[in-house]
Design an enzyme around this catalytic site. Structure first.
Site, PDB file in Angstrom:
ATOM      1  CE  LYS A 122      -4.060  -2.240   1.563  1.00  0.00           C
ATOM      2  NZ  LYS A 122      -4.368  -3.609   1.841  1.00  0.00           N
TER       3      LYS A 122
HETATM    4  C1  LIG Z   1      -4.491  -4.328   1.195  1.00  0.00           C
HETATM    5  C2  LIG Z   1      -3.364  -5.570   0.762  1.00  0.00           C
HETATM    6  C3  LIG Z   1      -4.169  -6.818  -0.458  1.00  0.00           C
HETATM    7  C4  LIG Z   1      -5.470  -6.888  -0.692  1.00  0.00           C
HETATM    8  O1  LIG Z   1      -5.312  -6.015  -1.912  1.00  0.00           O
HETATM    9  P1  LIG Z   1      -5.992  -5.356  -2.583  1.00  0.00           P
HETATM   10  O2  LIG Z   1      -5.391  -4.381  -3.163  1.00  0.00           O
HETATM   11  O3  LIG Z   1      -7.318  -4.790  -1.473  1.00  0.00           O
HETATM   12  O4  LIG Z   1      -7.130  -6.800  -3.099  1.00  0.00           O
HETATM   13  C5  LIG Z   1      -3.309  -7.856  -0.260  1.00  0.00           C
HETATM   14  N1  LIG Z   1      -2.113  -8.191   0.808  1.00  0.00           N
HETATM   15  C6  LIG Z   1      -1.505  -7.175   1.356  1.00  0.00           C
HETATM   16  C7  LIG Z   1      -0.768  -7.174   2.082  1.00  0.00           C
HETATM   17  C8  LIG Z   1      -2.549  -6.093   1.738  1.00  0.00           C
HETATM   18  O5  LIG Z   1      -2.150  -4.865   2.557  1.00  0.00           O
END
Ligand SMILES: *Cc1c(COP(=O)(O)O)cnc(C)c1O
Length: 550
Positions: A122
């Site tokens: 993120k």
């Molecule tokens: C947010 C997140 C996901 C999922 O991603 P999306 O964009 O919500 O599909 C997967 N793995 C981790 C570690 C995350 O923080």
């Protein structure tokens, strides 16, 4: 230097707003009709993109891609370059998102997305979003002083990853305050420490003595409250923000370029991307990349046992399922779903524990556009038709808990995507088998975090199906294993060559002993209690800023 110019405008998936600028959609987050913002057109890169982009460093590639979506009239090229540079110079590797080969025989590669400040994918999007907020505000506030300055109050709820990435994206940004609520004692110790040890004056952690759902309810109530909306400009940083999707497009191209220059990639080779998926934001960026021309054969959705997307790709029905448990961060405030009425299953991959995937709505719009109208129809009409279908599907989701789509829509969805569902048991087995397998040829075994392990499990299944040794899989590694000690320990405790203390990166060592700044909120004080805190702390911050020497 990009020689082409784009004048990209945005619209809402539910048909209510048209012709918005990039700045509008980034600051608003959610459309006023409840829909999500999408670009009017998916831009085409220059015809020679494959050679022109191939050897670009990450930041320059990001610049080429972003400038197709952001008009230079809105952000001049030099400014966009600067924003990108500030966003990615915080990463620990020069490559920003390097690709490593995990299994040479089966051609399975990992795209490591966790080299940012909070060790989660993120960061790629939230570092950029924080700088965008700051840029837009600085421009709006030019020549303004004191109370004339526009101030942004970002409010969010988190069960872990989003909160820390948002805090690191927004810390120290002028004219922005950020309030992140987390359920007290219910986020992992590392994640709690990451959030609460940030001492910047504009960062406000609120520990609520309740569940994640309670935090999310508070956020929704504040966004719906006319009173605070009169005095404060509220903003959200959850995964529906268009800038987050945009930022994630870069690494699909970057990783593809990394792969094709490897000797194992033959002229006849093809590539599939595998994405551990929750809210469908990460993989949606892959869809945009594919529509822009990236030659990805398939995008493979990997879900945990919260498998609403997997069930859709099997059946054409998108339905919530009643199970007990608590929900992790879904989309705030885009759907009216109360997580505790329907619940999601708590798994070892909490960032993917979702009830419904908010960004799926964006894909639905493109599918409806394609299936329910034809090239010969007027563009305006095609857009309106797509918006009507999306609105009706989402209404059924809210009122009936689900909806089904026509066979043509499902067929269109299956052209670009496949799906896999992975259990906790399989997740642990993969962490263990990958560690053992790689211990043989790397200096030590590769340790996957549980989310990345779901991707790798799905990648092996997809490779099995493909049955062609020329198919390469790039699986996205979304978090560093140190953030998820319980799963890693459960999988590897007692394995030879494994020790937890070696998993913890230097940056995280001692984090839990650092001083913390956090306010405790009684659930019984309600969202009005949170409102009081928000208003008082923003006020204190603004007064301090006015007193500070210029
Ligand atoms: C947010 C997140 C996901 C999922 O991603 P999306 O964009 O919500 O599909 C997967 N793995 C981790 C570690 C995350 O923080």
């Amino acid at each position: 230097m990009a020689s082409y110019t784009a004048s990209q405008r945005y619209l809402s998936t539910r048909g209510g707003s048209y012709n918005l600028s990039f700045e509008d959609v980034v600051l608003k987050g959610l459309a006023s009709d409840g829909g999500l913002f999408i670009p009017e057109e998916i831009p085409s890169p220059p015809s020679d993109w494959a050679s022109r982009w191939q050897n670009l460093p990450f930041e320059e590639l990001a610049y080429e891609i972003f400038s197709l979506y952001v008009s230079p009239a809105e952000i001049p090229f030099a400014d966009l370059k600067d924003i990108i540079h500030r966003s990615y110079s915080t990463f620990r590797t020069k490559d920003v998102t390097p690709t490593v080969t995990l299994d040479k025989e089966k051609n399975i590669h990992l795209l490591e997305l966790f080299h940012g400040p909070t060790f989660a994918f993120k960061d790629v999007a939230l570092q950029f979003l924080g700088n965008l907020f700051q840029y837009f505000l600085a421009r709006r506030n030019q020549g303004k002083a004191g109370r004339d300055r526009e101030h942004l109050t970002v409010i969010g709820a988190t069960s872990g990853d989003t909160g820390s990435a948002a805090i690191y994206g927004l810390r120290g940004k002028k004219d922005v305050s950020v309030f992140i609520m987390h359920p007290s004692g219910k986020v992992s110790p590392i994640q709690e420490a990451q959030m609460t040890t940030v001492m910047d004056a504009n960062v406000h952690n609120l520990a609520v003595d309740g569940t994640f759902d309670d935090c999310q309810d508070f956020v929704k109530a504040l966004f719906a409250d006319p009173e605070i909306n009169k005095t404060h400009r509220l903003a959200a940083v959850n995964s529906i923000n268009w800038a987050r999707i945009l930022a994630q497009i870069t690494y699909y191209f970057y990783s593809y370029f990394n792969l094709i220059c490897q000797p194992s990639f033959l002229p006849a080779s093809t590539v599939r991307f595998v994405v551990p998926t929750g809210n469908f934001g990460d993989i949606l960026a892959g869809y945009f990349a594919k529509r822009m021309g990236l030659p990805a054969e398939k995008l493979v959705i990997a879900t945990n046992e919260n498998d609403i997307l997997h069930r859709f790709w099997q059946s054409g029905r998108y339905e919530k399922k009643r199970v007990h448990g608590t929900a992790a961060e879904g989309g705030i405030p885009e759907d009216g779903v109360k997580a505790h009425e329907d619940g999601v299953k708590e798994t070892l991959s909490p960032a993917m524990d979702i009830l419904v995937s908010s960004n799926f709505e964006r894909l639905l719009w493109f599918l409806a556009y394609q299936v329910y109208s034809s090239e010969s129809d007027a563009t305006e009409k095609r857009r309106a038709t797509a918006g009507e279908h999306v609105r009706s599907w989402l209404n059924d989701l809210r009122s009936k808990g689900g909806f089904g789509v026509d066979a043509d829509i499902l067929k269109a969805a299956q052209v670009d995507f496949e799906s896999e569902r992975v259990t906790d048991e399989e997740t642990l087995a993969t962490i263990k088998s990958v560690f053992t397998m790689t211990a043989g040829h790397l200096s030590h075994g590769y340790i996957l975090d549980p989310h990345s392990a779901i991707g790798i499990t799905a990648a092996y299944r997809s490779a099995e199906r493909a049955q062609s040794s020329s198919t390469h899989h790039i699986s996205l590694a979304t978090a560093h294993p140190a953030k998820f000690s319980n799963a890693v320990e459960a999988a590897l405790h007692g394995e030879s060559g494994y020790s937890w203390s070696e998993v913890l990166p230097q940056e995280m060592q001692g984090l839990e002993d650092k001083p913390r700044r956090v306010s405790h909120v009684q659930k019984s004080s309600g969202w009005q209690g949170v409102r009081k805190i928000v208003i008082a702390e923003v006020e204190a911050e603004r007064q301090a800023a006015e007193k500070a020497p210029k």
